[in-house]
Each structure stands twice: as structure tokens, then as C-alpha cells.
Design an enzyme around this catalytic site. Structure first.
Site, PDB file in Angstrom:
ATOM      1  N   ASP A  63      -7.127   7.845  43.959  1.00 17.37           N
ATOM      2  CA  ASP A  63      -7.844   7.811  45.151  1.00 17.37           C
ATOM      3  C   ASP A  63      -8.877   6.970  45.388  1.00 17.37           C
ATOM      4  O   ASP A  63      -9.296   6.194  46.294  1.00 17.37           O
ATOM      5  CB  ASP A  63      -8.027   9.111  45.905  1.00 17.37           C
ATOM      6  CG  ASP A  63      -6.898  10.301  45.950  1.00 17.37           C
ATOM      7  OD1 ASP A  63      -5.851   9.723  45.614  1.00 17.37           O
ATOM      8  OD2 ASP A  63      -7.059  11.333  46.257  1.00 17.37           O
ATOM      9  N   ASP A 119      -8.981   4.294  50.762  1.00 12.49           N
ATOM     10  CA  ASP A 119      -8.875   4.918  49.579  1.00 12.49           C
ATOM     11  C   ASP A 119      -7.823   3.933  48.932  1.00 12.49           C
ATOM     12  O   ASP A 119      -6.916   3.490  49.204  1.00 12.49           O
ATOM     13  CB  ASP A 119      -7.954   6.303  49.805  1.00 12.49           C
ATOM     14  CG  ASP A 119      -8.916   7.393  50.213  1.00 12.49           C
ATOM     15  OD1 ASP A 119      -9.932   7.060  50.601  1.00 12.49           O
ATOM     16  OD2 ASP A 119      -8.499   8.595  50.087  1.00 12.49           O
ATOM     17  N   HIS A 134      -2.058   8.049  51.639  1.00 12.49           N
ATOM     18  CA  HIS A 134      -1.702   7.641  50.637  1.00 12.49           C
ATOM     19  C   HIS A 134      -0.419   6.901  50.184  1.00 12.49           C
ATOM     20  O   HIS A 134       0.674   7.876  50.608  1.00 12.49           O
ATOM     21  CB  HIS A 134      -2.105   8.547  49.193  1.00 12.49           C
ATOM     22  CG  HIS A 134      -3.585   8.918  49.370  1.00 12.49           C
ATOM     23  ND1 HIS A 134      -4.296  10.208  48.597  1.00 12.49           N
ATOM     24  CD2 HIS A 134      -4.562   8.290  49.997  1.00 12.49           C
ATOM     25  CE1 HIS A 134      -5.331  10.030  48.972  1.00 12.49           C
ATOM     26  NE2 HIS A 134      -5.816   9.029  49.482  1.00 12.49           N
ATOM     27  N   ASP A 150       1.551   6.380  47.634  1.00 11.44           N
ATOM     28  CA  ASP A 150       2.499   6.496  46.465  1.00 11.44           C
ATOM     29  C   ASP A 150       3.168   7.949  46.763  1.00 11.44           C
ATOM     30  O   ASP A 150       3.683   8.329  45.425  1.00 11.44           O
ATOM     31  CB  ASP A 150       1.470   6.466  45.585  1.00 11.44           C
ATOM     32  CG  ASP A 150       0.106   7.396  45.488  1.00 11.44           C
ATOM     33  OD1 ASP A 150       0.015   7.912  46.340  1.00 11.44           O
ATOM     34  OD2 ASP A 150      -0.337   7.615  44.284  1.00 11.44           O
ATOM     35  N   ARG A 194      10.333   8.965  55.754  1.00 11.75           N
ATOM     36  CA  ARG A 194       9.156   8.314  56.251  1.00 11.75           C
ATOM     37  C   ARG A 194       9.824   7.080  56.649  1.00 11.75           C
ATOM     38  O   ARG A 194       9.659   6.148  55.510  1.00 11.75           O
ATOM     39  CB  ARG A 194       7.917   8.407  55.502  1.00 11.75           C
ATOM     40  CG  ARG A 194       7.784   9.846  55.148  1.00 11.75           C
ATOM     41  CD  ARG A 194       6.497   9.848  54.314  1.00 11.75           C
ATOM     42  NE  ARG A 194       5.980  11.233  54.188  1.00 11.75           N
ATOM     43  CZ  ARG A 194       5.277  11.978  53.131  1.00 11.75           C
ATOM     44  NH1 ARG A 194       4.752  11.144  52.073  1.00 11.75           N
ATOM     45  NH2 ARG A 194       4.671  13.046  53.559  1.00 11.75           N
TER      46      ARG A 194
HETATM   47  N1  NVA Z   1      -0.183  12.813  51.167  1.00 16.34           N
HETATM   48  C1  NVA Z   1       1.042  12.644  50.627  1.00 16.34           C
HETATM   49  C2  NVA Z   1       0.963  12.496  48.958  1.00 16.34           C
HETATM   50  C3  NVA Z   1       0.151  11.651  48.544  1.00 16.34           C
HETATM   51  C4  NVA Z   1       0.140  11.368  47.151  1.00 16.34           C
HETATM   52  C5  NVA Z   1       1.913  13.701  50.734  1.00 16.34           C
HETATM   53  O1  NVA Z   1       1.768  14.790  51.363  1.00 16.34           O
HETATM   54  O2  NVA Z   1       3.330  13.207  50.877  1.00 16.34           O
END
Ligand code: NVA
Length: 372
Positions: free
Chosen positions: A105, A195, A243, A245, A262
Site C-alpha cells: 500500500d 496509495d 487497491h 490488486d 468488478r
Molecule cells: N480492497 C480489496 C482488496 C485489496 C487487495 C478487496 O476487498 O477486494
């Protein structure tokens, strides 16, 4: 020792692996409000993660680090600070920090540079201190390493939309998704904020997710900071984007794994396709029947995987269907037990930062397409 990494798949030689020590359920602040009423931390309360959970997470992190070392990959670890103390700047004060399990992060390696991100949680403003011993060591060992830090943000109330969380949780899903697409979320455009984990590295192309922790000015700062790269802001249909990833995951040149629930912007998909990349929808994550306590991540943490090289990937040991899918795509899978680490801020990718991968800067997207 060297600093060099341009993408997420080249052969890994040196990696940073986080630690769970002292991680806190953070006190509420404008950018984030933890609310775990069934796990002993209802909204407004805060304190250390339960000791037995911290111990279990550290056991899995240590075992992961040992496995990497056995494979000949050098492993560095952060130096935790006291996250239970009050942190303050001239602009604000907060009763707790967070932790240093997810170094991804905070730090990103782009070529010979390691960049410290701005962050936007007050509780994470000082987290970079945990990584300074490693960064100093690298700076001394590698005369070509570039050590950079993005402008430390003020994080005054002007950086946040007042009352965001109370309002956002009353908005129906379609309205939330429209807000995500317009990037009308908790952060204002007062100052650059990002981030590091909102950036996905594909050689000359960097894809940066506009999210709950990354604003447009943050992307603009990155664009100016990396003039030799193409820096693309992207969004997905995720009501709580945080994030990139666990959403858009490079596997090897020509292959990207996508958490298909998503949905990606059709122009992004087209950009990949016209450049001969295959976008593969990941299988549904394994059932999290025993969903970890105090976790703020979704089951899509399943795709938060770490490449050891373009043909080998570490996957959480319970994600058997994903492992089968990756096998069928020609990848060797190294199963890694990691469920206990989730509540400390993520999966195998979050828990690591590439310091050295072999290889250099390449352009994997020679053809332009739409806004890309
Ligand atoms: N916030 C993301 C995970 C990030 C690696 C999620 O909850 O899918």
C-alpha cells in the site's frame, strides 16, 4: 542487492514481506471508519488486533518468507513502530496508527526507483517509518537506486468530503456505482493522494485505480513524476474501490486476470485486446464460510496473488479452483496458507513489495486505442 522492477511478473530476486506485529483496529477518521459490531469493535471503538490473531498471521507471514528464501529469493522485513501511540502533525491528531502487514500500500518500485506513496489515512501517515531501515540499506547497497517520496499530504478536513460515510451508506448500489465511475467519493481534489497499491505495473503502462484512497490529483502527480510511462486512470464497477490488486492482475505478458464481477471499462478491455492481451475472468473465490473476524477485505482477495516469475504464481492455499484455473492457463501454482493474514490488510500481493525482479522496461502496448 539491487533495486529494479518494472512489472508484476519478471523473475523475483528480492522481496519485502510485511509483519503483523502491533496492528490496530484504527480509530475513526475522515477517510475510514471501522465498524465490526460482532467482532468486538463497533463504530467509534479502536484498539489492538487480538493477540492470537496477530500470532497466527505472523506464523503464516514467517512461513511464506521462509518458503521464498528456500527458493533463493532474498527477503527483507519491515521494522514495526508502536502503532498504539497517538500520532499528530500540526494539522491533526489521531489516537492510533495501523500496522505494517501490507507494505504494497505504501511502497512501489518502478525501475530503479522506490517511491513512498502519499497515503490518505491519518492513521497511516507515519507508516513509511517502518520501511526506512530497509530503504536506507538499499540506498547504501545500490548506487543506482532512486529513493523518492511523494509530497506528504496535509490531510486537513479540506481533503475529505464532510459526512461522506453517513451519506454513502444510504445510497443504493446503482447510485454508488455511478459515484465510483464519476469518482465522486470521500476524497476531494485538495491535494494529490494515492496509495501505491492502486497502481498496476505493466512495463511502460501504469494503470492507476481512482478509488477511496486515490484521487485525480494523485494520478496527475504520478503522470508528471513518471514522464517516460503512460499513466492511465481507471475505474471498475466496485462500490468500495480500494487497491487495484484484487481486480486487475497481471500474470505474464499477454495475460491479465480480472475479478469479473468488478466490470472493467470497455475501453480498457479493448486497449488490452488490440495489443493482443487476453483478459481472463477469474473463477469465483473459494467460499469464505469462516470469514475471518475483523476483515475489511472482500473474498476477491483470492486474486491477490504474487508471481515468482512469468510461469509461477503464489496463490492462497484454500483457493483450489483458482489454482486449477491458473494451471489450465499454463501457470505453476505454489499454494501458500495465508487466510490468517487477511484481516491485517490483504493477501499475498498486499503483503509484499518487489525490490528486484530481473528484466527491463518494455512496451507491451504498442497500439493506441480510445483514451488509452
Ligand atoms: N480492497 C480489496 C482488496 C485489496 C487487495 C478487496 O476487498 O477486494
Amino acid at each position: 542487492m539491487r533495486v529494479n522492477s518494472w512489472n508484476g511478473w519478471d523473475p523475483l530476486r528480492h522481496v519485502l514481506v510485511g509483519r503483523a506485529d502491533g496492528t490496530m483496529v484504527q480509530a475513526p477518521e475522515p477517510a475510514v471508519q471501522r465498524d465490526f459490531p460482532e467482532d468486538g469493535f463497533p463504530l467509534g471503538t479502536y484498539g489492538p488486533m487480538p493477540a492470537e490473531m496477530t500470532e497466527a498471521a505472523n506464523e503464516q507471514l514467517d512461513a511464506f518468507a521462509t518458503m521464498l528464501t528456500r527458493r533463493g529469493i532474498r527477503v527483507s522485513r519491515p521494522t514495526p513502530i508502536d502503532f498504539a501511540q497517538t500520532f499528530a502533525t500540526p494539522d491533526w491528531e489521531i489516537p492510533t496508527g495501523f500496522g505494517c502487514m501490507p507494505p504494497r500500500d505504501v511502497l512501489i518500485t518502478v525501475g530503479t526507483e522506490i517511491l513512498e506513496a502519499t497515503m490518505c489515512y491519518r492513521s497511516r501517515w507515519f507508516e513509511y517509518l517502518c520501511y526506512r531501515p530497509v530503504l536506507q540499506e538499499l540506498f547504501e547497497a545500490d548506487p543506482d537506486m532512486r529513493w523518492e517520496t511523494a509530497p506528504k499530504p496535509r490531510l486537513t478536513d479540506a481533503s475529505f468530503v464532510p459526512g461522506f460515510w453517513d451519506e454513502y451508506r444510504t445510497v443504493p448500489k446503482t447510485g454508488q456505482l455511478a459515484r465510483v465511475a464519476a469518482h465522486d467519493l470521500v476524497l476531494t481534489e485538495e491535494e494529490p493522494l494515492f496509495d501505491a497499491a492502486d497502481i498496476a505495473r505493466f512495463g511502460r503502462d501504469l494503470f492507476v485505480q481512482l478509488s477511496l484512497v486515490t484521487n485525480r490529483k494523485g494520478v496527475d502527480w504520478l503522470r508528471r513524476h513518471f514522464p517516460d510511462h503512460r499513466v492511465h486512470p481507471v475505474t471498475f464497477t466496485n462500490t468500495h474501490p480500494l487497491h487495484i490488486d484484487a481486480t486487475w492482475v497481471p500474470l505474464r505478458p499477454g495475460l491479465v486476470l480480472h475479478a469479473g464481477e468488478r466490470l472493467a471499462d470497455p475501453e480498457l478491455v479493448k486497449y488490452f485486446e488490440v495489443n493482443d492481451w487476453q483478459v481472463v475472468e477469474a473463477v469465483q473465490p473459494a467460499s469464505w464460510k469462516h470469514y475471518p473476524r475483523l476483515s475489511f477485505c472482500s473474498p476477491w482477495l483470492a486474486v491477490n496473488i504474487l508471481n515468482l516469475d512469468p510461469g509461477t504464481v503464489c496463490v492462497e492455499a484454500g483457493e483450489v479452483r483458482l489454482a486449477d484455473q491458473l494451471n489450465s492457463l499454463g501457470m505453476e501454482v505454489v499454494p501458500v496458507p495465508f487466510r490468517a493474514v487477511g484481516p491485517f490488510g490483504g493477501g499475498l500481493h498486499c503483503a509484499t513489495v518487489d525490490i528486484w525482479r530481473e528484466g527491463g522496461l518494455e512496451d507491451y502496448f504498442p497500439r493506441r486505442c480510445g483514451r488509452f
